[in-house]
Motif scaffolding. Structure first.
Motif, PDB file in Angstrom:
ATOM      1  N   MET A  95      23.037  52.985  15.859  1.00  0.00           N
ATOM      2  CA  MET A  95      24.317  52.456  16.583  1.00  0.00           C
ATOM      3  C   MET A  95      25.115  51.727  15.432  1.00  0.00           C
ATOM      4  SD  MET A  95      24.751  50.346  20.067  1.00  0.00           S
ATOM      5  CE  MET A  95      22.647  50.385  20.450  1.00  0.00           C
ATOM      6  N   ALA A  96      24.673  50.801  14.861  1.00  0.00           N
ATOM      7  CA  ALA A  96      25.492  50.040  13.951  1.00  0.00           C
ATOM      8  C   ALA A  96      25.691  50.666  12.608  1.00  0.00           C
ATOM      9  CB  ALA A  96      24.855  48.735  13.716  1.00  0.00           C
ATOM     10  N   ASP A  97      26.349  51.890  12.486  1.00  0.00           N
ATOM     11  CA  ASP A  97      26.307  52.722  11.394  1.00  0.00           C
ATOM     12  C   ASP A  97      27.676  52.590  10.728  1.00  0.00           C
ATOM     13  OD1 ASP A  97      27.415  54.101  13.408  1.00  0.00           O
ATOM     14  OD2 ASP A  97      26.175  55.845  13.330  1.00  0.00           O
ATOM     15  N   HIS A  98      28.634  52.020  10.997  1.00  0.00           N
ATOM     16  CA  HIS A  98      29.912  51.908  10.454  1.00  0.00           C
ATOM     17  C   HIS A  98      30.101  50.542   9.691  1.00  0.00           C
ATOM     18  CE1 HIS A  98      30.980  55.735  12.231  1.00  0.00           C
ATOM     19  NE2 HIS A  98      30.735  55.061  13.404  1.00  0.00           N
ATOM     20  N   ARG A  99      30.734  50.618   8.611  1.00  0.00           N
ATOM     21  CA  ARG A  99      31.043  49.561   7.761  1.00  0.00           C
ATOM     22  C   ARG A  99      32.328  48.996   8.121  1.00  0.00           C
ATOM     23  NH1 ARG A  99      29.675  52.454   3.176  1.00  0.00           N
ATOM     24  NH2 ARG A  99      28.222  50.518   2.390  1.00  0.00           N
ATOM     25  N   ILE A 100      32.626  47.650   8.051  1.00  0.00           N
ATOM     26  CA  ILE A 100      33.924  47.330   8.172  1.00  0.00           C
ATOM     27  C   ILE A 100      34.502  47.074   7.014  1.00  0.00           C
ATOM     28  CG2 ILE A 100      35.308  45.588   9.471  1.00  0.00           C
ATOM     29  CD1 ILE A 100      33.060  44.971  11.463  1.00  0.00           C
ATOM     30  N   GLU A 101      35.751  47.534   6.781  1.00  0.00           N
ATOM     31  CA  GLU A 101      36.336  47.395   5.459  1.00  0.00           C
ATOM     32  C   GLU A 101      37.810  46.626   5.763  1.00  0.00           C
ATOM     33  OE1 GLU A 101      36.852  50.307   2.435  1.00  0.00           O
ATOM     34  OE2 GLU A 101      35.126  51.461   3.490  1.00  0.00           O
ATOM     35  N   ILE A 102      37.810  45.497   5.322  1.00  0.00           N
ATOM     36  CA  ILE A 102      39.034  44.528   5.587  1.00  0.00           C
ATOM     37  C   ILE A 102      39.870  44.646   4.159  1.00  0.00           C
ATOM     38  CG2 ILE A 102      40.104  42.304   6.141  1.00  0.00           C
ATOM     39  CD1 ILE A 102      36.911  41.658   7.099  1.00  0.00           C
ATOM     40  N   SER A 103      41.146  45.173   4.276  1.00  0.00           N
ATOM     41  CA  SER A 103      42.021  45.273   3.234  1.00  0.00           C
ATOM     42  C   SER A 103      43.128  44.759   3.349  1.00  0.00           C
ATOM     43  CB  SER A 103      41.803  46.741   2.655  1.00  0.00           C
ATOM     44  OG  SER A 103      42.327  47.352   3.583  1.00  0.00           O
ATOM     45  N   GLY A 104      43.826  43.799   2.738  1.00  0.00           N
ATOM     46  CA  GLY A 104      44.936  43.280   2.809  1.00  0.00           C
ATOM     47  C   GLY A 104      45.401  42.387   3.951  1.00  0.00           C
ATOM     48  N   LEU A 105      44.218  41.925   4.476  1.00  0.00           N
ATOM     49  CA  LEU A 105      44.631  41.036   6.082  1.00  0.00           C
ATOM     50  C   LEU A 105      45.122  39.765   5.874  1.00  0.00           C
ATOM     51  CD1 LEU A 105      43.923  41.657   9.111  1.00  0.00           C
ATOM     52  CD2 LEU A 105      41.831  40.295   8.577  1.00  0.00           C
ATOM     53  N   SER A 106      46.432  39.623   6.544  1.00  0.00           N
ATOM     54  CA  SER A 106      46.954  38.402   6.679  1.00  0.00           C
ATOM     55  C   SER A 106      46.854  38.036   8.264  1.00  0.00           C
ATOM     56  CB  SER A 106      48.274  38.358   6.168  1.00  0.00           C
ATOM     57  OG  SER A 106      48.166  38.458   4.625  1.00  0.00           O
ATOM     58  N   ALA A 107      46.905  36.868   8.727  1.00  0.00           N
ATOM     59  CA  ALA A 107      47.088  36.538  10.102  1.00  0.00           C
ATOM     60  C   ALA A 107      48.036  35.562  10.171  1.00  0.00           C
ATOM     61  CB  ALA A 107      45.611  36.307  10.814  1.00  0.00           C
ATOM     62  N   PHE A 108      48.918  35.663  11.332  1.00  0.00           N
ATOM     63  CA  PHE A 108      49.922  34.693  11.545  1.00  0.00           C
ATOM     64  C   PHE A 108      49.852  34.131  12.883  1.00  0.00           C
ATOM     65  CE2 PHE A 108      51.535  37.893   8.715  1.00  0.00           C
ATOM     66  CZ  PHE A 108      51.989  37.245   7.749  1.00  0.00           C
ATOM     67  N   TYR A 109      50.164  32.779  13.097  1.00  0.00           N
ATOM     68  CA  TYR A 109      50.616  32.131  14.185  1.00  0.00           C
ATOM     69  C   TYR A 109      52.108  32.070  14.368  1.00  0.00           C
ATOM     70  CZ  TYR A 109      45.567  31.343  14.660  1.00  0.00           C
ATOM     71  OH  TYR A 109      44.028  31.453  14.868  1.00  0.00           O
ATOM     72  N   VAL A 130      42.093  47.013   8.841  1.00  0.00           N
ATOM     73  CA  VAL A 130      40.731  46.803   9.037  1.00  0.00           C
ATOM     74  C   VAL A 130      40.095  47.823   9.411  1.00  0.00           C
ATOM     75  CG1 VAL A 130      38.887  45.576  10.657  1.00  0.00           C
ATOM     76  CG2 VAL A 130      41.075  44.553   9.714  1.00  0.00           C
ATOM     77  N   LEU A 131      39.321  48.713   8.662  1.00  0.00           N
ATOM     78  CA  LEU A 131      38.637  49.922   9.009  1.00  0.00           C
ATOM     79  C   LEU A 131      37.084  49.838   9.437  1.00  0.00           C
ATOM     80  CD1 LEU A 131      39.466  51.854   5.708  1.00  0.00           C
ATOM     81  CD2 LEU A 131      40.693  51.999   7.738  1.00  0.00           C
ATOM     82  N   LEU A 132      36.957  50.417  10.637  1.00  0.00           N
ATOM     83  CA  LEU A 132      35.527  50.339  11.225  1.00  0.00           C
ATOM     84  C   LEU A 132      35.235  52.096  11.175  1.00  0.00           C
ATOM     85  CD1 LEU A 132      33.380  49.445  12.863  1.00  0.00           C
ATOM     86  CD2 LEU A 132      34.465  49.975  14.992  1.00  0.00           C
ATOM     87  N   GLY A 133      34.348  52.280  10.116  1.00  0.00           N
ATOM     88  CA  GLY A 133      34.057  53.574   9.627  1.00  0.00           C
ATOM     89  C   GLY A 133      35.331  54.083   8.989  1.00  0.00           C
ATOM     90  N   ASP A 134      35.924  55.114   9.114  1.00  0.00           N
ATOM     91  CA  ASP A 134      37.105  55.418   8.832  1.00  0.00           C
ATOM     92  C   ASP A 134      38.123  55.288   9.659  1.00  0.00           C
ATOM     93  OD1 ASP A 134      36.515  57.594  10.569  1.00  0.00           O
ATOM     94  OD2 ASP A 134      36.508  58.983   9.014  1.00  0.00           O
ATOM     95  N   GLN A 135      38.262  54.545  10.902  1.00  0.00           N
ATOM     96  CA  GLN A 135      39.391  54.344  11.666  1.00  0.00           C
ATOM     97  C   GLN A 135      39.807  52.980  11.521  1.00  0.00           C
ATOM     98  OE1 GLN A 135      40.530  56.427  14.543  1.00  0.00           O
ATOM     99  NE2 GLN A 135      42.067  54.895  14.096  1.00  0.00           N
ATOM    100  N   ASP A 136      41.297  52.966  11.208  1.00  0.00           N
ATOM    101  CA  ASP A 136      41.930  51.486  11.120  1.00  0.00           C
ATOM    102  C   ASP A 136      42.076  51.000  12.543  1.00  0.00           C
ATOM    103  OD1 ASP A 136      43.468  49.442  10.762  1.00  0.00           O
ATOM    104  OD2 ASP A 136      45.269  50.482   9.970  1.00  0.00           O
TER     105      ASP A 136
END
Lengths: 290, 259
Positions: B1-15, B67-73
């Motif tokens: 089930m847990a076969d997808h890596r998560i790739e975070i790139s250039g993530l900024s978060a704002f309030y 944020v990619l889960l597998g190859d899906q952003d």
């Protein structure tokens, strides 16, 4: 040195104790006074009302001549129930819906809606009656529907306000828990937020119902009243308990005033009964939701 | 089930206009436990909440980056945030079982509110989820009683059961033990280690011993001062981060010199 520190602490303690005692007594007296007033009102209405309240009162219409003894307010009880029923059917969806929009979605116009609600709460109910008279009664005549509309206008802003307050009390944690499970926002509101707030929402609606049950002024201009016979058709002019209490109380006849007292007690009892039913229904639906 | 890596790139978060976290780049390996550590206000919870698009549910909050889960952003325009949250579940700091629902209904809620009504299916999912959360033996005789009547630790395990009942691939945990006693904490930690074979787990924790005990990889975040953006300082296998951090700031934090 340790002795003097100890004495100082005792002095401070005793001063605080005095203040504490004084405040406790003051608040207890205020509380007792409020309670006494409430019991006085209820007791007075109860004693005066029970002098005449009986099977005859609950099953008959008033006598043709107000000076005569006997008769009852059955037509008013029926009229009040029908008109407040119409008002509730109008006001609950609009009121709760507005509260959901303002509180949960806070979309465009939410601030305006909140402000207008506050304004509407403050409008004297006779003005509401006059408004419904102008837009409805002038065209379609006096009727139970017009009365229900006027009462609905009185109830709606009250329901918006209390519902909004109750929705605000539902913790953000619960909404997050639901959203985080991949449950959509609408579904979260319907299945998580509303059930959690249900008892508060019901209390708010019942407060509005109680208010509408007692309203007299808007009905004078819309339902007009009808003491000749029992009217169940809401397209015709109707009586209500509040109209009958008003009409009988101002006559000056002891006989009519006895009916007015019995009517006042009946009004209080009806509100109580409706509240109990609403609580029971609310509890049952909460259990069914499990 | 847990076969997808998560790739975070250039993530900024704002309030609103405030950038709470800046330019986070990080890969989270499937089937492992990744711990986010760092001082208060460094943005680790915000990053966590950006991984299942919960961050944007706060009025005025938004993110930038991928944020990619597998190859899906998951931030792609075509992606429904509701679907993202179904794939990436979350457990919160304070246990938050639904107060109007029984233990059973709490666990079943995710499926039920998504349209599953078959009693047999629900019964099975409720049991397997409660078993996975190590709670079944304690509650199997009283599934109909209110979830809010359980102890704090049990409530948190109930929330874990509820989160895994919808079969997510990833489980995000935002300081799941910070309100629990040591025994309940241990129970949750054991549970996490069991669950990582089936789920990718990301945990935010203030407790460095906890990060050292349970996680495979650690990401250290920090923030320089009030009003500045948090950032990711370094990341790597937990053992290396704790024993020989490559950045001085990490070493100081782990040694307890700040934060």
């Amino acid at each position: 040195m340790s002795e003097s520190t100890g004495l100082g602490a005792v002095a401070l303690l005793s001063r605080r104790r005095v203040v504490d005692q004084v405040l406790t007594v003051t608040l207890s007296v205020v509380m007792a006074g409020t309670l006494a007033l409430l019991l006085w009102v209820l007791g007075y209405v109860g004693v005066e009302g029970l002098k005449y309240l009986g099977p005859e009162f609950l099953t008959q219409t008033p006598p043709g001549n107000a000076a005569d003894a006997g008769g009852g307010f059955l037509n008013g009880i029926i009229g009040s129930t029908i008109m407040v029923g119409i008002a509730t059917v109008i006001a609950v969806p609009i009121g709760v819906g507005t509260a959901i929009y303002v509180q949960e979605y806070a979309g465009p116009g939410a601030g305006t809606a909140r402000f207008l609600t506050d304004v509407l709460v403050g409008i004297p109910s006779i003005v509401t009656g006059a408004f419904v008279y102008a837009i409805w009664v002038v065209h379609f005549g006096f009727s139970g529907i017009a009365g229900g509309l006027a009462l609905g206008l009185v109830m709606t802003p009250l329901i918006v306000r209390t519902s909004e307050e109750m929705l605000r009390l539902v913790s953000r944690d619960l909404r997050e828990a639901s959203l985080a499970m991949g449950i959509g926002r609408a579904r979260t509101i319907v299945s998580v937020v509303l059930p959690t707030a249900s008892s508060g929402l019901i209390t708010g609606v019942m407060l509005a119902v109680a208010r509408a049950m007692g309203e007299t002024a808007p009905l004078l201009l819309t339902a007009l009243g009808n003491d000749l016979f029992i009217e169940t058709n809401p397209t015709k002019r109707m009586s209500s308990l509040s109209l009958q209490i008003f009409g009988n109380a101002i006559t000056g006849y002891r006989t009519a005033q006895a009916r007015a007292w019995a009517g006042a007690l009946t009004l209080i009892a009806l509100v109580l009964i409706f509240t109990l039913i609403a609580r029971l229904v609310g509890r049952r639906s909460a259990i069914a939701g499990r | 089930m847990a076969d997808h890596r998560i790739e975070i790139s250039g993530l900024s978060a704002f309030y609103g206009a405030f950038r709470a976290v800046e330019d986070v780049n990080l890969t989270i390996e499937p089937g492992s436990i990744t711990a986010f550590i760092g001082p208060s206000g460094c943005g680790k919870s915000t990053v966590l909440r950006s991984l299942n698009r919960m961050h944007e549910t706060i009025p005025g909050a938004r993110t930038e980056g991928k944020v990619l889960l597998g190859d899906q952003d998951i931030y792609d325009r075509s992606v429904d945030p509701v679907a993202v949250r179904r794939a990436i579940g979350m457990v919160f700091q304070r246990a938050n079982p639904f107060p109007t629902m029984s233990i059973y209904d709490n666990v079943a809620s995710g499926l039920r509110l998504n349209g599953v009504t078959k009693r047999g299916v629900l019964d099975e999912v409720v049991e397997t989820s409660l078993r996975s959360a190590n709670l079944w033996n304690e509650v199997s005789g009283r599934l109909g009683s209110p979830g809010a009547g359980l102890s704090g630790g049990q409530q948190q395990r109930l929330c874990i059961a509820r989160a895994i009942a919808v079969k997510p691939q990833v489980l995000l945990m935002d300081e799941p033990c910070s309100a629990l006693d040591p025994i309940s904490t241990l129970a949750i930690e054991d549970l996490m280690i069991q669950l990582k074979t089936s789920y990718t787990i990301v945990i935010v924790t203030h407790n460095m011993q906890q990060a050292a005990r349970v996680s495979d990889n650690t990401a250290f975040f920090t923030v320089e001062g009030l009003g500045t953006s948090g950032r990711l300082v370094e990341t790597g296998p937990t053992r290396r981060i704790f024993e020989s951090p490559s950045v001085k700031r990490t070493e100081e934090y782990i040694a307890g010199r700040f934060g």
